[in-house]
Design a protein around this motif. Sequence first.
Motif, PDB file in Angstrom:
ATOM      1  N   SER A 182     -12.671  -3.172  -9.043  1.00 50.49           N
ATOM      2  CA  SER A 182     -12.791  -4.115  -7.933  1.00 50.49           C
ATOM      3  C   SER A 182     -13.977  -5.061  -8.124  1.00 50.49           C
ATOM      4  N   ALA A 183     -14.877  -4.708  -9.042  1.00 51.08           N
ATOM      5  CA  ALA A 183     -16.042  -5.569  -9.322  1.00 51.08           C
ATOM      6  C   ALA A 183     -15.729  -6.677 -10.316  1.00 51.08           C
TER       7      ALA A 183
ATOM      8  N   THR B  51      -9.933 -10.550  -8.348  1.00 48.08           N
ATOM      9  CA  THR B  51      -9.976  -9.726  -9.559  1.00 48.08           C
ATOM     10  C   THR B  51      -8.785 -10.003 -10.469  1.00 48.08           C
TER      11      THR B  51
ATOM     12  N   VAL C 254     -16.408  -4.130 -16.207  1.00 45.50           N
ATOM     13  CA  VAL C 254     -15.723  -4.164 -14.900  1.00 45.50           C
ATOM     14  C   VAL C 254     -14.215  -4.378 -15.023  1.00 45.50           C
TER      15      VAL C 254
END
Lengths: 187, 125
Positions: free
Chosen positions: B95-96, B36, B91
Amino acid sequence: MATITSQGAASVPSGGTAGAGLEDRAARWMALALRLTLGLLWTANVGWKAPPDFGQARRAGLYAFTRDAIDHEVLAPYAWVVRHVVLPHFTVFGWLVLVVEACLGAFLLLGLATRFWALVGVAQSLAIALSVLNTPGEWRWAYYMMIAGHLGVFALAAGRYGGLDGVLRPAWARSASRAAGLLLRAS
Amino acid sequence: MSPAGVRRAELWIGGAVLAVGTWGLVLARHLDFTTTRGARIDDSVQFSPLGALLTVVLAALALAGAAAGLRRLVLVVGAGFGVMAVATLLVLEKSANVFGARGSNVSLFLGAAVGLVALATAPPG
């Protein structure tokens, strides 16, 4: 002396010399460079606008800069708006800033509807200036230059040089649609 | 507007985004594929290897479409960049965020999307 025609193409008055032609090229390249520089500026600076709270919990980032409008007031009416309208709805404001600045970066880099986005850039630069001009450590000329740069992009119709405005304006001019008319005026 | 002008503009957009994506891919080569926190290019866009790879693939398709005069392909790629722009926006800081992106990437993907769609749907000269 180089002039900008209504079509946006730089030209010289009759009697212009070969030297003036070189000046025309320089004017086009500088208009392109100014537009791309401002597009990159917004593209880089939208990067630290971090959702979901935009720095509110840590009193940092966009929240801290917005709060400067109150803590280091520049203009009383603007400080009032920030205190009573912006801060109570700060998350919405943060998303708005993120989307507007992302669009500024995208459209100025593309050179699409450039004059419209240059005016949006003037407004956004002015809002930032009214927040931070009196904040200790800020270099106020940076914000004056941002405003002047966007006014330059507007005045030069800089999307017509190496931008999509220059490519698409002939098609918009031929079209009778309302959208094409708006794009023609925005470019 | 000349078809050559449109095609040249499509090639410029595809080429510029391909260069940025490739640069990101090089910088992010040692990171987790879907990290990420991607590798950042000069205080601007940042990529995980996945984000950079998708960017490179879409840009290469845009270039191929422009070179072959396939406006429908250019349009589809533009829509693909639009999806990436919206997905990145949704996002960010979560965390996505498997593209490893930040707000600057939204500018990049949005620019590619709007530019390619505008050119692919422009009436022929």
